[in-house]
Design an enzyme around this catalytic site. Structure first.
Site, PDB file in Angstrom:
ATOM      1  N   ARG A  93      31.905  43.782  39.057  1.00 48.02           N
ATOM      2  CA  ARG A  93      32.960  43.709  40.064  1.00 48.02           C
ATOM      3  C   ARG A  93      32.797  42.391  40.802  1.00 48.02           C
ATOM      4  O   ARG A  93      31.668  41.968  41.113  1.00 48.02           O
ATOM      5  CB  ARG A  93      32.870  44.867  41.063  1.00 48.02           C
ATOM      6  N   HIS A 102      39.374  40.138  33.647  1.00 52.49           N
ATOM      7  CA  HIS A 102      39.008  41.569  33.631  1.00 52.49           C
ATOM      8  C   HIS A 102      39.364  42.207  32.285  1.00 52.49           C
ATOM      9  O   HIS A 102      40.107  43.192  32.225  1.00 52.49           O
ATOM     10  CB  HIS A 102      39.687  42.321  34.785  1.00 52.49           C
ATOM     11  N   GLU A 122      40.666  39.083  42.755  1.00 51.39           N
ATOM     12  CA  GLU A 122      41.481  39.269  41.540  1.00 51.39           C
ATOM     13  C   GLU A 122      42.701  40.180  41.742  1.00 51.39           C
ATOM     14  O   GLU A 122      43.664  40.099  40.974  1.00 51.39           O
ATOM     15  CB  GLU A 122      40.628  39.814  40.386  1.00 51.39           C
TER      16      GLU A 122
END
Ligand code: NAI
Length: 334
Positions: free
Chosen positions: A237, A298, A266
């Site tokens: 993360r 991601h 993000e």
């Protein structure tokens, strides 16, 4: 039961539609929405028994209050991580939270390796050079992984897969976890305190969850403790790394490279085609301009196998909500 499925893209609509077509899911009616979940969009779940969300949706207290007001009884996330859901608020409001605890740890660990191999052997630069007829090797020199030390922070499902990959490549693997795993110790992983891990690593890869304790785990202090050739990988993360401090360390040549699949800012950026706007995030633009930085949007989870498993488990979770057994579902969190 109607389900509002937020933040859907073509690939997850296809996978969820295929999973929903199985006879056992006949009672579920999926309402696909491109919008992400937020306090402003929660009303799109009106009439639904559950809101199904993804990693950058905002399931904070304000959103959950909106959902509870609409009678939505569950938030079902199509992810393993659940840091985007306020579990305290969910508990208070009687909203069940379910996730997909495991859908393929290997894919994420393999992506961390892909980031490392690309950064190390500069294949991204070679790809561009060769297309322009430039076969010069200057600037492409890498290092062999055998015998190098890799630090794995967080040795749950994904971190354990990463440990096995790096052991297989002949690396010395150091690890830190709040709950060290005995089987990994037996396999040759050495668990050490974090302060001992950082200065010994040629490569560091992060696989712990984002919590208040792990926020900015890779801080300016940690970046200074790493050897100046160390490559830092983050497929977990974004908030685990202080990105501004990492940019400063890269510029000062205090670390050797940065490979990230996740980024602190993000949300609202990743999973979108923003070609027309260009890179408006100043920090990200500065990062990707550096030759020793590799950013992916991601995608570590994004394999055929994992997307299919996410859809399957999400349907199971939704069924348990529909049948009133979410409270006893093993995929429930909080
Ligand atoms: P997991 O729950 O199996 O493992 C997490 C491990 O971290 C556990 O062993 C836990 O003890 C450890 N941990 C907790 N707090 C820690 C701390 N303060 N320091 C060190 N270790 C700590 O989770 P899993 O499936 O391995 O996933 C790890 C993370 O990867 C998730 O939290 C998620 O955020 C991220 N992820 C990213 C994906 C991507 O596409 N980029 C896909 C899937 C997960």
């Amino acid at each position: 039961m109607d389900v509002a499925i937020f933040s859907t893209r073509r690939w997850d609509r296809e996978a969820l539609t295929a999973a929903a077509a199985r006879p056992e899911n006949a009672e579920l009616s999926l309402r696909f929405l491109e919008a992400g979940l937020s306090p402003g969009t929660a009303s799109l779940a009106r009439g639904c028994g559950a809101a199904c969300v993804f990693v950058n949706d905002d399931a904070g207290a304000a959103t959950l209050e909106e959902l509870a007001g609409l009678g939505v009884g569950a938030v079902v996330t199509r992810s393993a991580g659940f840091n985007h859901v306020d579990l305290d608020a969910a508990g208070r409001l009687g909203i069940d939270v379910l996730r997909v605890p495991a859908y393929g740890p290997d894919g994420v660990a393999e992506h961390a390796l892909a980031l490392l191999m690309t950064l190390n052997r500069r294949t991204h630069r070679a790809f561009n050079r060769v297309r322009e007829g430039n076969f010069a090797l200057d600037g492409l020199m890498g290092f062999e992984l055998r015998g190098k030390t890799v630090g794995v922070v967080g040795t749950g499902k994904i971190g354990a897969a990463a440990c096995r990959i790096f052991l297989g490549l002949g690396c010395e693997v150091l690890a830190f976890d709040t709950a060290p795993a005995e089987d990994l110790q037996n396999a040759g992983v050495a668990f050490v305190p974090l302060d001992e891990l950082w200065p010994r690593c040629d490569v560091v890869t992060l696989h712990c969850p984002l919590t208040p304790e792990t926020h900015h785990l890779v801080s300016d202090r940690v970046l200074a403790a790493l050897p100046d050739h160390a490559i830092v990988l983050n497929t977990s993360r974004g908030g685990l790394v202080d990105t501004a401090a990492a940019l400063a360390a890269l510029r000062a040549r205090a670390i050797g490279g940065l490979g990230i699949d996740v980024y602190e800012e993000e949300a609202g950026l990743f999973f979108e085609d923003r070609t027309q706007q260009g890179l408006t995030d100043e920090l990200l633009a500065q990062l990707v301009a550096l030759p020793n930085v590799l950013v992916t949007g991601h995608q570590a989870f994004f394999t055929r196998e994992a997307v299919g498993r996410i859809a399957g488990t999400t349907m199971q979770n939704l069924r348990s909500v529909e049948e009133g057994s979410a409270g006893a579902c093993p995929n429930r969190v909080g």
